[in-house]
Design a protein around this motif. Sequence first.
Motif, short mmCIF file in Angstrom:
data_model
loop_
_atom_site.label_atom_id
_atom_site.label_comp_id
_atom_site.label_asym_id
_atom_site.label_seq_id
_atom_site.Cartn_x
_atom_site.Cartn_y
_atom_site.Cartn_z
N GLY A 126 0.81 -1.21 0.00
CA GLY A 126 0.00 0.00 0.00
C GLY A 126 0.85 1.26 0.00
O GLY A 126 0.56 2.22 -0.71
N ALA A 182 -3.85 1.82 -2.80
CA ALA A 182 -3.01 1.97 -1.60
C ALA A 182 -3.86 1.98 -0.34
O ALA A 182 -3.54 1.32 0.66
CB ALA A 182 -2.19 3.25 -1.70
N HIS A 203 2.29 1.80 -3.43
CA HIS A 203 1.28 2.32 -4.35
C HIS A 203 0.97 3.79 -4.07
O HIS A 203 0.71 4.56 -5.00
CB HIS A 203 0.00 1.49 -4.25
CG HIS A 203 0.02 0.25 -5.09
ND1 HIS A 203 0.81 -0.84 -4.79
CD2 HIS A 203 -0.63 -0.07 -6.24
CE1 HIS A 203 0.64 -1.78 -5.69
NE2 HIS A 203 -0.22 -1.33 -6.59
#
Length: 251
Positions: A172, A228, A175
Motif C-alpha cells: 500500500g 493503496a 502504491h
Amino acid sequence: MMDNRFATALVIACVLSLISTIYMAASIGTDFWYEYHTQSPAENVSEAGRSIWEQFVSKDADEKTYTDALFRCNGTVGLWRRCITVPKNTHWYSPPETDMTTTCISFSLSDQFAEKYIEPGNHNSGTDLNRTYLWRLQFLLPFVSIGLMCFGALIGLCACACRSLYPAIATGVLHFLAGLCTLGLVGCYVAGIELLHRKLPLPEDVKGEFGWSFCLACVSAPLQFMAAALFIWAARTNRKEFTLLKAYRVA
C-alpha cells in the motif's frame, strides 16, 4: 486465517492496481499527451514546401523548429515522440493533397536531458532552469511510478505465499508513493506546457488541448491512491482483529 472483508478488499485493490498499471503504461507509450489543431495543415505545408518536414525530421531540430512544425501541421506530443500530419506528397510544385500521413520522430535520451533555453531556439539566451527540470522530471517520474507498483506487486506475491496480510502494508505504501509520482508527472507536464506557450504563443488559427494519453495518466493517479488505501486498510484492520482475538483467547 483471513476474513472475507479483507479478501474482497485485497481483490479490489489488486484490480485497481492492474488497471492503473495498464493505463500508465499506455500513456507512456502513446503520443497524444498534447494535441495541436490547425484549420488547413495541407495548405500550410504546401506554402512552405518541404522545409517544414525536413527541419522537423532533422537531428539538429531545436525546440522552436519542431514546435513551429507542431503548430502548423496538426502535431501531437508524447513523452517519447513528437508527430506531425503532412500530405504524402509535399513537393512545392504539387497541388495540395487531402491524403495525409503522420510522421513521428522520437526524442533521444540526450534530448530528454538537454537544457531548455529562455528563448526557445536561441542558445545564447541562457538556460531556463524551470522548464529544464520539469522536462527531466516528466521523463523520469512515470518509470519510477511503474517501478514502485511492480515492486509492490512482488511484495504482494510474497504475502500470498506466506499467507499473511502484514506485507500488504508495504504494498500500500509503495502504491501511495507511485500515486504521488504520477500526480507529480501530471503537474510537471501541465506546468511545462504552460511555460512553453508563454515563450511560443499559439497562432490565432491553432488550438491546443491535452490528449487522451494525458487523461490516462490523470486517471491512473487516483486508482493508485485507492489501491493503496485498500491495501493498508485491509492489513492494519486484520492485524488489529487478530491481536484482539489472540488476547481474548489468552484471557
